[in-house]
Each structure stands twice: as structure tokens, then as C-alpha cells.
Design an enzyme around this catalytic site. Structure first.
Site, PDB file in Angstrom:
ATOM      1  N   ASP A   1      -4.427  29.417 -24.640  1.00 16.85           N
ATOM      2  CA  ASP A   1      -4.968  29.507 -26.276  1.00 16.85           C
ATOM      3  C   ASP A   1      -6.734  30.013 -25.768  1.00 16.85           C
ATOM      4  OD1 ASP A   1      -6.533  27.369 -25.216  1.00 16.85           O
ATOM      5  OD2 ASP A   1      -4.939  25.747 -26.669  1.00 16.85           O
TER       6      ASP A   1
ATOM      7  N   GLU B   1       2.599  28.403 -21.524  1.00 17.06           N
ATOM      8  CA  GLU B   1       2.169  27.725 -22.813  1.00 17.06           C
ATOM      9  C   GLU B   1       1.963  28.390 -24.586  1.00 17.06           C
ATOM     10  OE1 GLU B   1      -1.951  25.775 -23.006  1.00 17.06           O
ATOM     11  OE2 GLU B   1      -0.778  24.410 -21.567  1.00 17.06           O
TER      12      GLU B   1
ATOM     13  N   GLU C   1      -8.828  27.408 -30.884  1.00 16.29           N
ATOM     14  CA  GLU C   1      -7.918  28.212 -29.955  1.00 16.29           C
ATOM     15  C   GLU C   1      -6.578  28.137 -30.570  1.00 16.29           C
ATOM     16  OE1 GLU C   1     -10.395  25.705 -29.282  1.00 16.29           O
ATOM     17  OE2 GLU C   1     -10.732  26.223 -27.249  1.00 16.29           O
TER      18      GLU C   1
ATOM     19  N   HIS D   1     -15.276  18.558 -24.625  1.00 15.14           N
ATOM     20  CA  HIS D   1     -15.803  19.617 -24.898  1.00 15.14           C
ATOM     21  C   HIS D   1     -15.714  20.534 -25.804  1.00 15.14           C
ATOM     22  CE1 HIS D   1     -12.116  20.689 -23.028  1.00 15.14           C
ATOM     23  NE2 HIS D   1     -12.478  22.427 -23.783  1.00 15.14           N
TER      24      HIS D   1
ATOM     25  N   ARG E   1     -15.568  22.495 -29.509  1.00 14.35           N
ATOM     26  CA  ARG E   1     -16.058  22.941 -29.693  1.00 14.35           C
ATOM     27  C   ARG E   1     -16.405  22.098 -30.899  1.00 14.35           C
ATOM     28  NH1 ARG E   1     -18.315  27.983 -28.869  1.00 14.35           N
ATOM     29  NH2 ARG E   1     -17.832  29.016 -26.386  1.00 14.35           N
TER      30      ARG E   1
ATOM     31  N   HIS F   1     -18.703  18.746 -18.548  1.00 17.31           N
ATOM     32  CA  HIS F   1     -18.415  20.142 -18.638  1.00 17.31           C
ATOM     33  C   HIS F   1     -19.654  20.786 -18.145  1.00 17.31           C
ATOM     34  CE1 HIS F   1     -17.407  23.970 -20.459  1.00 17.31           C
ATOM     35  NE2 HIS F   1     -16.031  23.208 -20.485  1.00 17.31           N
TER      36      HIS F   1
HETATM   37  C1  UD1 Z   1     -13.493  27.498 -22.990  1.00 14.45           C
HETATM   38  C2  UD1 Z   1     -12.714  27.575 -24.009  1.00 14.45           C
HETATM   39  C3  UD1 Z   1     -11.118  26.291 -24.204  1.00 14.45           C
HETATM   40  C4  UD1 Z   1     -10.668  25.610 -23.256  1.00 14.45           C
HETATM   41  C5  UD1 Z   1     -12.516  25.665 -22.202  1.00 14.45           C
HETATM   42  C6  UD1 Z   1     -11.747  24.897 -21.224  1.00 14.45           C
HETATM   43  C7  UD1 Z   1     -12.451  29.630 -25.861  1.00 14.45           C
HETATM   44  C8  UD1 Z   1     -13.206  30.331 -26.621  1.00 14.45           C
HETATM   45  N1  UD1 Z   1     -13.219  28.570 -24.928  1.00 14.45           N
HETATM   46  O1  UD1 Z   1     -14.417  26.919 -23.950  1.00 14.45           O
HETATM   47  O2  UD1 Z   1     -10.335  26.645 -25.334  1.00 14.45           O
HETATM   48  O3  UD1 Z   1     -10.583  24.001 -23.414  1.00 14.45           O
HETATM   49  O4  UD1 Z   1     -12.991  26.453 -21.996  1.00 14.45           O
HETATM   50  O5  UD1 Z   1     -13.229  23.946 -19.943  1.00 14.45           O
HETATM   51  O6  UD1 Z   1     -11.829  29.976 -24.760  1.00 14.45           O
HETATM   52  N2  UD1 Z   1     -20.549  27.446 -18.518  1.00 14.45           N
HETATM   53  C9  UD1 Z   1     -20.842  27.258 -17.040  1.00 14.45           C
HETATM   54  N3  UD1 Z   1     -19.956  27.557 -16.288  1.00 14.45           N
HETATM   55  C10 UD1 Z   1     -19.216  27.390 -16.769  1.00 14.45           C
HETATM   56  C11 UD1 Z   1     -17.837  27.284 -17.343  1.00 14.45           C
HETATM   57  C12 UD1 Z   1     -19.052  27.065 -18.858  1.00 14.45           C
HETATM   58  O7  UD1 Z   1     -21.796  27.449 -17.251  1.00 14.45           O
HETATM   59  O8  UD1 Z   1     -18.680  27.627 -15.344  1.00 14.45           O
HETATM   60  C13 UD1 Z   1     -20.996  27.560 -19.731  1.00 14.45           C
HETATM   61  C14 UD1 Z   1     -21.867  28.357 -20.269  1.00 14.45           C
HETATM   62  O9  UD1 Z   1     -23.100  28.678 -20.403  1.00 14.45           O
HETATM   63  C15 UD1 Z   1     -20.851  28.788 -20.838  1.00 14.45           C
HETATM   64  C16 UD1 Z   1     -20.421  27.836 -22.088  1.00 14.45           C
HETATM   65  O10 UD1 Z   1     -20.606  27.235 -20.764  1.00 14.45           O
HETATM   66  O11 UD1 Z   1     -21.718  29.772 -21.915  1.00 14.45           O
HETATM   67  C17 UD1 Z   1     -19.664  28.365 -22.841  1.00 14.45           C
HETATM   68  O12 UD1 Z   1     -18.199  28.454 -22.291  1.00 14.45           O
HETATM   69  P1  UD1 Z   1     -17.482  28.897 -22.933  1.00 14.45           P
HETATM   70  O13 UD1 Z   1     -16.271  29.658 -21.639  1.00 14.45           O
HETATM   71  O14 UD1 Z   1     -17.579  30.067 -23.694  1.00 14.45           O
HETATM   72  O15 UD1 Z   1     -16.633  27.622 -23.555  1.00 14.45           O
HETATM   73  P2  UD1 Z   1     -15.776  26.430 -23.083  1.00 14.45           P
HETATM   74  O16 UD1 Z   1     -16.919  25.335 -24.013  1.00 14.45           O
HETATM   75  O17 UD1 Z   1     -16.020  25.991 -21.764  1.00 14.45           O
HETATM   76  N1  UDP Z   2     -10.860  19.174 -14.344  1.00 15.85           N
HETATM   77  C1  UDP Z   2     -10.901  19.480 -13.183  1.00 15.85           C
HETATM   78  N2  UDP Z   2     -12.674  19.342 -12.847  1.00 15.85           N
HETATM   79  C2  UDP Z   2     -12.804  18.313 -13.843  1.00 15.85           C
HETATM   80  C3  UDP Z   2     -12.471  18.205 -15.858  1.00 15.85           C
HETATM   81  C4  UDP Z   2     -11.186  18.565 -15.840  1.00 15.85           C
HETATM   82  O1  UDP Z   2     -10.562  20.278 -12.502  1.00 15.85           O
HETATM   83  O2  UDP Z   2     -13.685  17.550 -13.496  1.00 15.85           O
HETATM   84  C5  UDP Z   2      -9.088  19.994 -14.528  1.00 15.85           C
HETATM   85  C6  UDP Z   2      -7.852  19.115 -15.149  1.00 15.85           C
HETATM   86  O3  UDP Z   2      -7.549  18.368 -14.053  1.00 15.85           O
HETATM   87  C7  UDP Z   2      -7.283  19.972 -16.356  1.00 15.85           C
HETATM   88  C8  UDP Z   2      -7.736  20.827 -16.954  1.00 15.85           C
HETATM   89  O4  UDP Z   2      -9.787  20.358 -15.897  1.00 15.85           O
HETATM   90  O5  UDP Z   2      -6.091  21.049 -15.166  1.00 15.85           O
HETATM   91  C9  UDP Z   2      -8.517  21.020 -17.927  1.00 15.85           C
HETATM   92  O6  UDP Z   2      -9.537  21.543 -18.470  1.00 15.85           O
HETATM   93  P1  UDP Z   2     -10.459  21.530 -19.844  1.00 15.85           P
HETATM   94  O7  UDP Z   2     -10.729  20.119 -20.062  1.00 15.85           O
HETATM   95  O8  UDP Z   2     -11.507  21.802 -19.014  1.00 15.85           O
HETATM   96  O9  UDP Z   2     -10.101  22.555 -20.561  1.00 15.85           O
HETATM   97  P2  UDP Z   2      -8.354  21.952 -21.738  1.00 15.85           P
HETATM   98  O10 UDP Z   2      -7.112  21.727 -21.082  1.00 15.85           O
HETATM   99  O11 UDP Z   2      -9.048  21.262 -22.163  1.00 15.85           O
HETATM  100  O12 UDP Z   2      -8.804  23.967 -22.355  1.00 15.85           O
END
Ligand code: UD1
Ligand code: UDP
Length: 390
Positions: free
Chosen positions: A101, A123, A137, A214, A216, A247
């Protein structure tokens, strides 16, 4: 007639979609006679994606490197559309696979649709029917369903949701969730953690409460409230270690560090690589999270999970009793966790190793279904059915 090898493009970009697609990529790669796999990482996440690629040793054919600090959804979407379209135009795959999602999922399906490339959605069918939860999502997932040609539903509940939306029943397959496949290949007895702090924490033999946050829709006061509840718990239970891999989203980091820094038994650490995370999870006493994937993994170990959400698109473990939706109310989070930490019978009632999400065979089922789809085989694929609680 000789079989023509089909090109399957797998599109991923964040931590969770990559973890859940990894077992499917590995399974597809075993079928060289039938499939050529093209792995496309949008890199919507950077460090958190690279951690997963390293663990599963996935070689990426295209890395679109789109992550920007604090990216807005619109800019993220625009960059993903432009870069994915270039790759799809060049590769013209026979099928695109997306998972879950995220924005990568939705844009992967949209750009494939524009190029008239069939889409398989891994999924599929999870719903809250509330467009604000989870945001964005719920809508990403519904839009992806509307575009998809093959729907890999993890559970029967998800299949029913798709049928309700008039998706054709012959294109919906209950596979189980590949998150359990990933878990099964990653959990190790006597695991040595690569993050040294974890070896120290685990060697103390204290109870561990594992935290992640994490979403939003929880940014701002809901997240502050949840952190304050954790602070009160940590103060009440100094002999319990609270481990919180934070996160990398700057919005999340700020709230968590402002509220929970400098508490002796609260460990705010960087995101863990997947092997460290799931092996730490297996040793945890209680999990407090707003994550989707963690909600699916916890029940595998029978660890009680408190979910920091108003609603969940994963109702199965709530029904089985391992997961409780506590929402974002500070008092309620504190009281529910407090009861579980002091009342053994309340704890035991929730702790039960029944996993409604998968049996570790989702990737095998998914790949077999794709083989059938292309006419390479006619093998019957038995749907995933969860084992009932004894
Ligand atoms: C995204 C997904 C969410 C998922 C989550 C898993 C969307 C809209 N959101 O949310 O569905 O649950 O990932 O974790 O697709 N950042 C880093 N390094 C990284 C990752 C993120 O610095 O490796 C920071 C950056 O500043 C980035 C921000 O996090 O701009 C947000 O990342 P983004 O992928 O937009 O949204 P998430 O909140 O991570
Ligand atoms: N996870 C990881 N390291 C962490 C926290 C979570 O590898 O420090 C893994 C966890 O086992 C799961 C996945 O990340 O499989 C979940 O991702 P996240 O919570 O970022 O996203 P969501 O599932 O809510 O979309």
C-alpha cells in the site's frame, strides 16, 4: 511449441514492501526456465531499503534513487511516475508485481496501467474502509486493486473484501502473507546480533518491550501522547527494557527523541536490519506498534501486541486475541500495557502462537499461480488456511 520465457518486473521501494517481496523474488529466480526477473527499486526509502536488500542479497537491476529528505507525497509520486515510466517503456515486462500500500505500490501499478502492462498485487484486499486511516495507504491499496489483474490476497477476509468490490473471483488467490515466509527464513536459534547494543540488552535477561511508530496519521499530538504513555511505563517498570528502533522519518525522530530521550531503560536506537529486528522480536515480552508488518509478525511468536491505531486493515489477529487495538489515547495505552505487565493471566490470555497471516508458503503459491496464469502449468494451488487455536 517451446515456452517463451516471461519477463516479470518486481517493483518495490520501502522497507516493508521489499521484505515481503523478497521471498517471491527468490522463488521466481528459481524458475529460470519460465521467468526472467527484473528488480526495480524506486528507493522511496534509502538506508532502510538497503538494509533489506543486503539481508536478502537482492541484486537490483534499476535503482531509481528518488528519496529526498522530508519528501512530500506529491513530489514523491511525481518522481516515481517519471522514473518508473522510463524503465517500463524500456523493459516492457509481461507482468509487473507490486506489494501492499505504499506510494511505490500505487505508482508502480499506475505507470504499468498507462503502458498497458498487466499487474499482480501481492497482499491485496486489506481494507479499513476509512480513507484517513491508514493515510494514504488505504487509498493506495484500493487504487492498486482497481488496476490489478491478479490479486494475491493474504487471507480469506481480504479475498472477501475484493469480492465485495466486484473483483473477478477467478483472479483472486488466497496465498497467505509472504511476511511469514520472510520470517521463517530469518529466525535463528542462538542468533548473534549485529548491533552490539542488542547483545548487551539481551544478555541482561530483563523483559523487553519492543516499540515502533511511524504512521503519518499519527504525526503530531497522537504520537506525542503515545510516547508519553511509554515514558510513564518505563518509569513505573525500571526493570524492564524498552527498545525503540526509531524510524528515519525526521518528523518521527523529533517527537520520539524529544519525549523519550535520557530515560535509563529506554533504548532509542537506529532502525535495525531485518535479521536483528525479527530476532529481537522473538525475545520480546510485549510489542507496542503502529506498524502493519509488525502486527503480522508478532502473532507468529505469540507475543501480545498493542496497536497504536484507531482501526486496522488486519483484523484477523485481533479476532484471535493476540492483538489489541489501543488507539492513540495516552491513558488507554498506559493502562492496557500496565495491566499486561503486572497481570499474568491477562498476559497469558493474549499470548498465543496462532498465526492467521501465513504458513511460509505464500511465495511458492504466488509463483505457481503466475506459472498457471501464463499457461506453463495447470497445477492446483491449495489456498492458505490458518490453523485454528487449540
Ligand atoms: C512509507 C510508506 C508507509 C510505510 C512506511 C514503512 C508511503 C506514503 N508511506 O512511509 O506506507 O508504512 O514507509 O516504513 O508510501 N527516510 C530516510 N531514510 C529511509 C527512509 C525514510 O531518511 O531509509 C526519511 C526521509 O526523510 C523521507 C521520510 O523518511 O523523506 C519519509 O519517507 P516516505 O517513504 O515518504 O514515508 P514513510 O513515512 O517512511
Ligand atoms: N523492521 C525492521 N527493522 C526495524 C523495524 C521494523 O526490519 O527497525 C521490519 C519489520 O520486521 C517488518 C517491517 O519492517 O517486517 C515493517 O515495516 P514498517 O513498520 O516500516 O512498515 P509497515 O509494515 O507499517 O508498512
Amino acid at each position: 511449441m517451446k515456452n517463451q520465457v516471461k519477463k516479470i518486473a518486481v517493483i518495490f521501494g520501502t522497507r516493508p514492501d521489499t521484505i515481503k517481496l523478497a521471498p517471491i523474488i527468490l522463488e521466481l529466480k528459481k524458475e529460470k526456465k519460465f521467468f526472467k526477473v527484473v528488480s526495480i527499486a524506486t528507493a522511496q526509502h534509502r538506508q532502510m531499503l538497503d538494509q533489506v536488500l543486503d539481508v536478502f542479497k537482492i541484486y537490483v537491476d534499476y535503482d531509481l534513487d528518488i528519496m529526498q529528505p522530508n519528501q512530500s507525497l506529491a513530489v514523491l509520486t511525481k518522481n516515481a511516475v517519471e522514473k518508473l515510466d522510463e524503465v517500463l517503456q524500456k523493459e516492457i515486462p509481461d507482468l509487473v508485481l507490486v506489494q501492499g500500500d505504499t506510494t511505490t505500490t500505487f505508482v508502480g501499478s499506475l505507470t504499468s496501467f498507462y503502458r498497458q502492462i498487466p499487474v499482480g498485487h501481492v497482499e491485496a484486499g486489506l481494507r479499513t474502509n476509512d480513507k484517513a486511516n491508514p493515510f494514504p495507504e488505504e487509498i493506495n491499496r484500493r487504487l492498486t486493486s482497481a488496476i490489478s489483474d491478479l490479486h494475491f490476497a493474504p487471507t480469506d477476509t481480504a479475498k472477501k473484501a475484493l469480492l465485495k468490490e466486484s473483483m473477478p473471483s477467478e483472479k483472486i488467490f488466497v496465498t497467505g502473507n509472504s511476511v511469514i515466509d520472510a520470517l521463517k527464513i530469518s529466525i535463528q536459534k542462538n542468533y548473534e546480533f549485529s548491533a552490539t547494543v542488542l547483545n548487551k540488552i539481551v544478555s541482561e535477561k530483563k523483559k523487553i518491550v519492543l516499540l515502533t511508530m511511524h504512521r503519518r496519521e499519527n504525526w503530531g499530538s497522537p504520537m506525542i501522547g503515545a510516547c508519553k504513555a511509554v515514558k510513564k511505563l518505563a518509569e513505573k517498570y525500571p526493570k524492564i527494557n524498552f527498545v525503540f528502533p526509531v524510524h528515519l522519518n525526521p518528523v518521527v525522530k523529533e517527537v520520539v527523541h524529544n519525549t523519550l530521550e535520557n530515560i535509563e531503560n529506554v533504548f532509542l536506537i537506529a532502525p535495525l536490519d531485518y535479521l536483528d529486528f525479527v530476532n529481537l522480536m522473538s525475545k520480546s515480552h510485549l510489542i507496542i506498534t503502529d506498524s502493519g508488518g509488525v502486527q503480522e509478525e508478532g502473532p507468529y511468536f505469540g507475543i501480545p501486541i498493542l496497536v497504536l491505531r484507531k482501526v486496522t486493515e488486519r483484523p484477523e489477529a485481533v479476532k484471535y486475541g493476540t492483538v489489541k487495538l489501543v488507539g492513540l489515547n495516552e491513558k488507554k495505552i498506559f493502562q492496557t500495557a500496565d495491566k499486561l505487565l503486572r497481570d499474568k493471566s491477562a498476559y497469558n490470555k493474549m499470548a498465543s502462537a496462532v498465526n492467521p497471516y501465513g504458513d511460509g508458503l505464500a511465495a511458492k503459491r504466488t509463483v505457481q499461480i503466475i506459472k498457471n496464469h501464463f499457461g506453463f502449468s495447470k497445477a492446483e494451488v491449495k489456498e492458505f488456511v490458518p490453523k485454528k487455536r487449540k
